[in-house]
Design an enzyme around this catalytic site. Structure first.
Site, mmCIF file in Angstrom:
data_model
loop_
_atom_site.group_PDB
_atom_site.id
_atom_site.type_symbol
_atom_site.label_atom_id
_atom_site.label_comp_id
_atom_site.label_asym_id
_atom_site.label_seq_id
_atom_site.Cartn_x
_atom_site.Cartn_y
_atom_site.Cartn_z
ATOM 1 N N ASP A 1 41.118 55.961 13.631
ATOM 2 C CA ASP A 1 41.561 55.635 14.992
ATOM 3 C C ASP A 1 42.802 54.757 15.071
ATOM 4 O O ASP A 1 43.219 54.374 16.173
ATOM 5 C CB ASP A 1 40.410 54.973 15.770
ATOM 6 C CG ASP A 1 39.318 55.979 16.109
ATOM 7 O OD1 ASP A 1 39.672 57.101 16.517
ATOM 8 O OD2 ASP A 1 38.130 55.650 15.963
ATOM 9 N N ASP B 1 39.742 64.999 17.845
ATOM 10 C CA ASP B 1 40.439 63.805 18.343
ATOM 11 C C ASP B 1 41.545 63.341 17.391
ATOM 12 O O ASP B 1 42.519 62.708 17.792
ATOM 13 C CB ASP B 1 39.455 62.631 18.529
ATOM 14 C CG ASP B 1 38.086 63.025 19.041
ATOM 15 O OD1 ASP B 1 37.667 64.162 18.787
ATOM 16 O OD2 ASP B 1 37.431 62.187 19.666
#
Ligand code: GLY
Length: 390
Positions: free
Chosen positions: A105, A165
């Site tokens: 992330d 993602d």
């Protein structure tokens, strides 16, 4: 400062300029509320607001970069110096994530915060943070698999999990490749995007959420969901991440295969039988409870931002179709149904997002990334209007 809607002469039938100006004036008020609440809580960042309570996180949570990014977009569009100070402060709270190597992330965390900060201030120290973060992210790439590993948990189920993602983290690496001249970072992005295109996507343009790869062969051993309705359903935010990711990779590489993929995804979404009339998707396109199931406003915001960009790479009626859809989504999000009354909603701009429905987490709540991509979409729409006079 944002011009007031009254000064612009906004009427009942509002022009897009009026919608945008009102949205930024509102965003400015909400940002001051939210930043004011968290300013005295060292190291903390807003995440959501549930049952009348603030829910924050430290920088380790994947959404930590979005509130700083929201502040940068508000500053860009209002010039408010108080917001600028808050943007710098909340951005600095995420800096330690430049050393994060245990999840993927880092791109979300750093590019939305430091990336926007660098774009708007040119501050050199921000470059070092982004470059260090990019190296940390690149350490998760395994050449024999050809992808950046997303998660390290659930090793009993997944050998090498990659989630859709992850396409969103490539922009940081592409920036770092360009900035440092290290072409290996670009090669990582291309390998990741190509293998994702090959193994994450179904023939209809929808995608799986999680694809786990066999570490020996580099081939998928399982295709599943984590946040969607079922393994073979279309989780709404995942579809939006893919649309945004391939549009972005086309901008950064010029490779036609990424443009064709983005168009394919857009066709799947825009013509989907379960896409609501207002353009704000339910949390999963295949939820059996449609229409009695929550929306995911964050999916609409990501999609609108991506469609505005994609329209710039399309011709004639196709470009018009993307812009019309994005405009519809923005008008919906700006309406009372999704935009909170100023001072309410814990200081978040938008209501009705869904984080992880099957996990019972963050259902029908405000989320920082919905606000962030909404402001990005508004900014892109504003630029488009001033460039084309549409
Ligand atoms: N990247 C996690 C999510 O979209 O919920």
């Amino acid at each position: 400062m944002a011009m007031s809607a009254l000064a612009l002469g906004c009427s009942h039938e509002k022009s897009m300029e009026c919608v945008i100006e009102e949205a930024f004036a509102n965003a400015e008020r909400q940002a001051l509320v939210l930043a004011g609440k968290y300013a005295g809580q060292e190291g903390m960042l807003p995440r959501t607001w549930e049952n009348g309570e603030d829910v924050g996180s430290d920088s380790r949570w994947w959404t930590s970069g979005f509130f700083p990014g929201t502040l940068w977009y508000v500053y860009e569009n209002t010039g408010n110096p108080e917001i600028l100070e808050y943007a710098k402060e909340f951005t600095s709270r995420v800096e330690r994530e430049k050393y994060t190597t245990d999840n993927h992330d880092v791109g979300f965390m750093l590019y939305c915060s430091f990336g926007n900060g660098l774009r708007l201030t040119g501050q050199e120290q921000y470059e070092e943070v982004l470059l260090t973060g990019a190296r940390s992210l690149a350490s998760r790439f395994t050449p024999s698999v050809g992808l950046i590993r997303s998660w390290d948990h659930s090793t009993d189920r997944w050998q090498y999990p990659v989630i859709i993602d992850n396409m969103m983290n490539l922009e940081l690496l592409m920036w770092a490749a360009e900035h440092s001249g290290d072409s290996s970072l670009k090669e990582i992005c291309i390998s990741h995007a190509d293998k994702t295109l090959e193994h994450h996507y179904r023939p209809d343009g929808s995608c799986w959420h999680v694809v786990s790869y066999d570490k020996e062969t580099g081939m998928p051993h399982i295709k599943q969901t984590h946040q969607g309705y079922s393994d073979d359903s279309s989780w709404s935010r995942g579809q939006a991440w893919g649309l945004y990711g391939y549009t972005c990779m086309y901008r950064l590489t010029g490779y036609d295969r990424y443009l064709q993929q983005a168009r394919h995804i857009a066709a799947f979404l825009l013509d989907h039988k379960n896409m609501p009339e207002d353009g704000v998707p339910y949390w999963d396109y295949d939820s059996p409870d449609i229409p009695d199931t929550p929306r995911d406003v964050s999916a609409a915001a990501v999609m609108a931002s991506a469609l505005i960009e994609l329209s710039g790479y399309a011709d004639g009626s196709e470009a018009g179709k993307y812009m019309d859809f994005a405009e519809k989504q923005i008008r919906s999000l700006a309406s009372e149904k999704y935009t909170a009354t100023p001072g309410e909603n814990g200081g978040f701009i938008l209501m009705h997002s869904t984080g992880a429905y099957p996990l019972g987490s963050e259902i029908d709540v405000p989320l920082t990334y919905a606000d962030y991509y909404y402001l990005e979409a508004l900014t892109r729409m504003k630029r488009k209007i001033s460039a084309t006079g549409m």
